[in-house]
Design a protein around this motif. Structure first.
Motif, PDB file in Angstrom:
ATOM      1  N   ALA A  74       0.820  -1.212   0.000  1.00 22.64           N
ATOM      2  CA  ALA A  74       0.000   0.000   0.000  1.00 22.64           C
ATOM      3  C   ALA A  74       0.850   1.257   0.000  1.00 22.64           C
ATOM      4  O   ALA A  74       0.328   2.367  -0.060  1.00 22.64           O
ATOM      5  N   ALA A  75       2.177   1.104   0.044  1.00 20.01           N
ATOM      6  CA  ALA A  75       3.062   2.268   0.035  1.00 20.01           C
ATOM      7  C   ALA A  75       3.123   2.917  -1.340  1.00 20.01           C
ATOM      8  O   ALA A  75       3.565   4.045  -1.476  1.00 20.01           O
ATOM      9  N   THR A  76       2.692   2.175  -2.365  1.00 24.20           N
ATOM     10  CA  THR A  76       2.675   2.730  -3.714  1.00 24.20           C
ATOM     11  C   THR A  76       1.276   3.226  -4.024  1.00 24.20           C
ATOM     12  O   THR A  76       0.300   2.809  -3.403  1.00 24.20           O
ATOM     13  N   ALA A  77       1.202   4.136  -4.961  1.00 26.73           N
ATOM     14  CA  ALA A  77      -0.110   4.613  -5.391  1.00 26.73           C
ATOM     15  C   ALA A  77      -0.267   4.265  -6.863  1.00 26.73           C
ATOM     16  O   ALA A  77       0.538   4.726  -7.666  1.00 26.73           O
ATOM     17  N   ARG A  80      -0.424  -2.080  -4.873  1.00 25.31           N
ATOM     18  CA  ARG A  80      -0.163  -3.171  -5.812  1.00 25.31           C
ATOM     19  C   ARG A  80      -0.005  -4.480  -5.064  1.00 25.31           C
ATOM     20  O   ARG A  80       0.552  -4.517  -3.976  1.00 25.31           O
ATOM     21  N   ARG A  81      -0.462  -5.532  -5.713  1.00 20.20           N
ATOM     22  CA  ARG A  81      -0.283  -6.881  -5.169  1.00 20.20           C
ATOM     23  C   ARG A  81       0.956  -7.470  -5.841  1.00 20.20           C
ATOM     24  O   ARG A  81       1.003  -7.601  -7.057  1.00 20.20           O
ATOM     25  N   TYR A  82       1.930  -7.809  -5.031  1.00 22.98           N
ATOM     26  CA  TYR A  82       3.175  -8.381  -5.531  1.00 22.98           C
ATOM     27  C   TYR A  82       3.165  -9.888  -5.354  1.00 22.98           C
ATOM     28  O   TYR A  82       2.666 -10.404  -4.353  1.00 22.98           O
TER      29      TYR A  82
END
Length: 117
Positions: A74-77, A80-82
């Protein structure tokens, strides 16, 4: 009519071949953590374009089989599911890679001298 059937059979054969190698390609690329879109781009860049409607169900299936691990970042906007290989996925990748190499060697022997037609 026979020509249409033969063409359909060739196309079906290509679909089956692609389906068979897609799992190995995905496992290969997920030796490093990636999210779905980056994986899709890597596959396309390597000559294996894939639709989202094919990739995401495949990722869910591989995760359900215990071959992949996933986590949300959730740190990216946007978040993303890695995905990455699990230990079992690493073993499966090693087994499939060895099987692929053996099969490729066998097929290369069958195709030797073939002019590609």
């Amino acid at each position: 009519m026979i020509e249409k059937q033969a063409k359909a059979a060739r196309e079906a054969g290509l679909v089956e071949l692609r389906r068979g190698v897609l799992v190995l390609a995905v496992l290969s690329l997920l030796r490093e953590r990636q999210y779905g879109y980056s994986l899709r781009q890597a596959l396309a860049g390597g000559g294996m374009p894939i639709e989202e409607g094919t990739l995401y169900p495949l990722l869910r299936r591989l995760e359900a089989q215990g071959l992949l691990l996933s986590e949300w970042d959730a740190a990216t906007a946007p978040p993303r599911r890695y995905y990455r290989l699990s230990r079992e996925g690493e073993r499966a990748y090693a087994d499939l890679s060895a099987a692929w190499r053996a099969q490729a060697t066998a097929i290369d022997g069958f195709l030797k001298g073939d002019d590609g037609k």
